[in-house]
Design an enzyme around this catalytic site. Structure first.
Site, PDB file in Angstrom:
ATOM      1  N   GLY A   1      16.970 -70.641  -1.212  1.00  0.00           N
ATOM      2  CA  GLY A   1      16.933 -70.110  -2.575  1.00  0.00           C
ATOM      3  C   GLY A   1      16.162 -70.941  -3.580  1.00  0.00           C
ATOM      4  O   GLY A   1      16.503 -70.951  -4.762  1.00  0.00           O
ATOM      5  N   SER A   2      15.068 -71.596  -3.154  1.00  0.00           N
ATOM      6  CA  SER A   2      14.329 -72.377  -4.156  1.00  0.00           C
ATOM      7  C   SER A   2      13.591 -71.458  -5.135  1.00  0.00           C
ATOM      8  O   SER A   2      13.483 -71.778  -6.326  1.00  0.00           O
ATOM      9  CB  SER A   2      13.365 -73.367  -3.487  1.00  0.00           C
ATOM     10  OG  SER A   2      12.247 -72.710  -2.945  1.00  0.00           O
TER      11      SER A   2
ATOM     12  N   ARG B   1      19.291 -49.495   9.407  1.00  0.00           N
ATOM     13  CA  ARG B   1      18.852 -50.272   8.246  1.00  0.00           C
ATOM     14  C   ARG B   1      19.319 -49.650   6.926  1.00  0.00           C
ATOM     15  O   ARG B   1      19.752 -50.327   6.007  1.00  0.00           O
ATOM     16  CB  ARG B   1      17.321 -50.317   8.265  1.00  0.00           C
ATOM     17  CG  ARG B   1      16.744 -51.665   8.084  1.00  0.00           C
ATOM     18  CD  ARG B   1      15.230 -51.599   8.184  1.00  0.00           C
ATOM     19  NE  ARG B   1      14.748 -52.121   9.442  1.00  0.00           N
ATOM     20  CZ  ARG B   1      14.782 -53.391   9.805  1.00  0.00           C
ATOM     21  NH1 ARG B   1      15.324 -54.290   9.014  1.00  0.00           N
ATOM     22  NH2 ARG B   1      14.303 -53.780  10.964  1.00  0.00           N
TER      23      ARG B   1
ATOM     24  N   MET C   1      14.940 -62.119   4.120  1.00  0.00           N
ATOM     25  CA  MET C   1      14.200 -61.988   5.379  1.00  0.00           C
ATOM     26  C   MET C   1      14.581 -60.741   6.175  1.00  0.00           C
ATOM     27  O   MET C   1      14.576 -60.756   7.406  1.00  0.00           O
ATOM     28  CB  MET C   1      14.370 -63.256   6.219  1.00  0.00           C
ATOM     29  CG  MET C   1      13.961 -64.526   5.498  1.00  0.00           C
ATOM     30  SD  MET C   1      12.304 -64.491   4.750  1.00  0.00           S
ATOM     31  CE  MET C   1      11.322 -64.965   6.162  1.00  0.00           C
TER      32      MET C   1
ATOM     33  N   LEU D   1      13.245 -53.726   4.432  1.00  0.00           N
ATOM     34  CA  LEU D   1      14.043 -52.746   3.688  1.00  0.00           C
ATOM     35  C   LEU D   1      13.661 -51.330   4.106  1.00  0.00           C
ATOM     36  O   LEU D   1      12.500 -51.055   4.440  1.00  0.00           O
ATOM     37  CB  LEU D   1      13.819 -52.939   2.187  1.00  0.00           C
ATOM     38  CG  LEU D   1      14.369 -54.271   1.660  1.00  0.00           C
ATOM     39  CD1 LEU D   1      13.809 -54.579   0.283  1.00  0.00           C
ATOM     40  CD2 LEU D   1      15.890 -54.257   1.629  1.00  0.00           C
TER      41      LEU D   1
ATOM     42  N   ASN E   1       8.586 -58.875  -4.546  1.00  0.00           N
ATOM     43  CA  ASN E   1       8.766 -59.837  -3.459  1.00  0.00           C
ATOM     44  C   ASN E   1       7.767 -60.969  -3.621  1.00  0.00           C
ATOM     45  O   ASN E   1       6.674 -60.775  -4.149  1.00  0.00           O
ATOM     46  CB  ASN E   1       8.504 -59.139  -2.106  1.00  0.00           C
ATOM     47  CG  ASN E   1       8.647 -60.083  -0.932  1.00  0.00           C
ATOM     48  OD1 ASN E   1       9.616 -60.857  -0.841  1.00  0.00           O
ATOM     49  ND2 ASN E   1       7.684 -60.063  -0.021  1.00  0.00           N
TER      50      ASN E   1
ATOM     51  N   HIS F   1       5.610 -63.671  -1.311  1.00  0.00           N
ATOM     52  CA  HIS F   1       5.167 -63.881   0.073  1.00  0.00           C
ATOM     53  C   HIS F   1       4.308 -65.149   0.120  1.00  0.00           C
ATOM     54  O   HIS F   1       3.422 -65.323  -0.730  1.00  0.00           O
ATOM     55  CB  HIS F   1       4.350 -62.681   0.559  1.00  0.00           C
ATOM     56  CG  HIS F   1       3.903 -62.818   1.977  1.00  0.00           C
ATOM     57  ND1 HIS F   1       4.770 -62.707   3.041  1.00  0.00           N
ATOM     58  CD2 HIS F   1       2.686 -63.113   2.502  1.00  0.00           C
ATOM     59  CE1 HIS F   1       4.100 -62.911   4.173  1.00  0.00           C
ATOM     60  NE2 HIS F   1       2.844 -63.151   3.871  1.00  0.00           N
TER      61      HIS F   1
ATOM     62  N   ASP G   1       4.871 -56.197   3.405  1.00  0.00           N
ATOM     63  CA  ASP G   1       3.897 -57.058   2.713  1.00  0.00           C
ATOM     64  C   ASP G   1       2.645 -56.299   2.260  1.00  0.00           C
ATOM     65  O   ASP G   1       1.542 -56.852   2.249  1.00  0.00           O
ATOM     66  CB  ASP G   1       3.499 -58.248   3.621  1.00  0.00           C
ATOM     67  CG  ASP G   1       4.695 -59.131   3.961  1.00  0.00           C
ATOM     68  OD1 ASP G   1       5.645 -59.176   3.163  1.00  0.00           O
ATOM     69  OD2 ASP G   1       4.688 -59.755   5.027  1.00  0.00           O
TER      70      ASP G   1
ATOM     71  N   GLU H   1       4.543 -71.038  -5.656  1.00  0.00           N
ATOM     72  CA  GLU H   1       5.484 -69.902  -5.670  1.00  0.00           C
ATOM     73  C   GLU H   1       6.403 -70.024  -6.881  1.00  0.00           C
ATOM     74  O   GLU H   1       6.683 -69.045  -7.580  1.00  0.00           O
ATOM     75  CB  GLU H   1       6.319 -69.884  -4.384  1.00  0.00           C
ATOM     76  CG  GLU H   1       5.525 -69.609  -3.127  1.00  0.00           C
ATOM     77  CD  GLU H   1       6.423 -69.438  -1.904  1.00  0.00           C
ATOM     78  OE1 GLU H   1       7.509 -68.853  -2.021  1.00  0.00           O
ATOM     79  OE2 GLU H   1       6.028 -69.905  -0.815  1.00  0.00           O
TER      80      GLU H   1
HETATM   81  C1  GAR Z   1       9.473 -68.716   0.496  1.00  0.00           C
HETATM   82  O1  GAR Z   1       8.384 -69.498   0.890  1.00  0.00           O
HETATM   83  C2  GAR Z   1       9.090 -67.260   0.412  1.00  0.00           C
HETATM   84  O2  GAR Z   1       7.787 -67.053  -0.029  1.00  0.00           O
HETATM   85  C3  GAR Z   1       9.260 -66.842   1.850  1.00  0.00           C
HETATM   86  O3  GAR Z   1      10.415 -67.500   2.284  1.00  0.00           O
HETATM   87  C4  GAR Z   1      10.564 -68.717   1.572  1.00  0.00           C
HETATM   88  C5  GAR Z   1      11.948 -68.733   0.971  1.00  0.00           C
HETATM   89  O4  GAR Z   1      12.204 -69.964   0.381  1.00  0.00           O
HETATM   90  N1  GAR Z   1       9.382 -65.420   1.950  1.00  0.00           N
HETATM   91  C6  GAR Z   1       8.944 -64.728   2.989  1.00  0.00           C
HETATM   92  O5  GAR Z   1       8.418 -65.231   3.962  1.00  0.00           O
HETATM   93  C7  GAR Z   1       9.166 -63.232   2.870  1.00  0.00           C
HETATM   94  N2  GAR Z   1       8.564 -62.561   3.969  1.00  0.00           N
HETATM   95  P1  GAR Z   1      13.320 -70.090  -0.734  1.00  0.00           P
HETATM   96  O6  GAR Z   1      14.606 -69.541  -0.118  1.00  0.00           O
HETATM   97  O7  GAR Z   1      13.423 -71.584  -0.951  1.00  0.00           O
HETATM   98  O8  GAR Z   1      12.875 -69.339  -1.939  1.00  0.00           O
END
Ligand code: GAR
Length: 214
Positions: free
Chosen positions: A7-8, A60, A85, A88, A102, A104, A140, A169
């Site tokens: 969750g950063s 789903r 992850m 949907l 989202n 990516h 994506d 990000e």
């Molecule tokens: C992030 O790098 C995000 O861009 C990626 O997962 C990581 C989650 O980190 N998302 C994907 O790959 C989506 N397909 P976080 O939990 O620290 O935000």
């Protein structure tokens, strides 16, 4: 906000939303795993949390409908996927059309899917980055709201490159949420359309020069 892990990006949005002039408030953090690290952080911030495990449903859409019930109860108007992850269903994407975004870890449309940093290094690209986009049922693929680019350095491995991308990000997700929450960028005709100042000014973010090589 929907999360699956540490969750950063969620934290970056929570921190941005503390500013008095931020146009959105975080009303729910929902995870598909009870052990998602971000849940603890959200609870510490006093943000309501929910867990909807993704296992054990007939398909789903059944899982998505359970999540949707929690989201609607929270009063949310925009759904941010922050390291969520799961794919949907088309039903969920329709439900939140234009209000579902989202992040990516690649410059879409390059490197959709997983292991983006390993694949970027293997492909020998010199520029990599991150994208915030509207979500459509195809993985994506939705209209791009914001992107940030970083250099790929000769000594990079997936970890060093991923860390450089992640810093970007955390910059572009709050920016993109601000654009969507104010209506400055909307999804129309299958594209992200800027209602103020032209699409390109909204969609392009350069890294801070002093961060670019880190
Ligand atoms: C992030 O790098 C995000 O861009 C990626 O997962 C990581 C989650 O980190 N998302 C994907 O790959 C989506 N397909 P976080 O939990 O620290 O935000």
């Amino acid at each position: 906000m929907l999360i699956s892990g540490r969750g950063s990006n969620m934290t970056a949005l929570i921190e941005a939303a503390r500013a008095a002039d931020f146009p959105a408030r975080i009303v729910l953090v929902l995870a598909n795993r009870a052990d998602a690290g971000g849940l603890e952080r959200a609870r510490a911030e006093g943000i309501p949390t929910a867990v909807v495990p993704h296992r054990g449903h007939k398909d789903r859409e059944t899982f998505d409908r359970l999540m949707n019930a929690e989201i609607e109860r929270s009063g949310a108007e925009i759904v941010c996927l922050a390291g969520f992850m799961r794919l949907l269903s088309a039903w969920f994407c329709r439900q939140w059309h234009g209000r579902l975004i989202n992040i990516h870890p690649a410059l879409l449309p390059s490197f959709k899917g997983l292991d983006t940093h390993e694949r970027a290094i293997a492909a020998g690209v010199k520029i990599h980055g991150a994208t915030v986009h509207f979500v459509v049922p195809e993985m994506d693929e939705g209209p791009i709201i914001a992107q940030a680019a970083v250099p790929v350095l000769p000594d990079d491995d997936a970890e060093t490159l991923g860390a450089r991308v992640l810093r970007q990000e955390h910059r572009i997700y709050p920016l993109a949420l601000r654009l969507v929450a104010t209506g400055a960028v909307q999804m129309a005709e299958g594209r992200a359309v800027s209602t103020v100042g032209g699409a390109s000014s909204a969609a392009l973010v350069s890294p801070n020069p002093d961060e670019a090589g880190q």
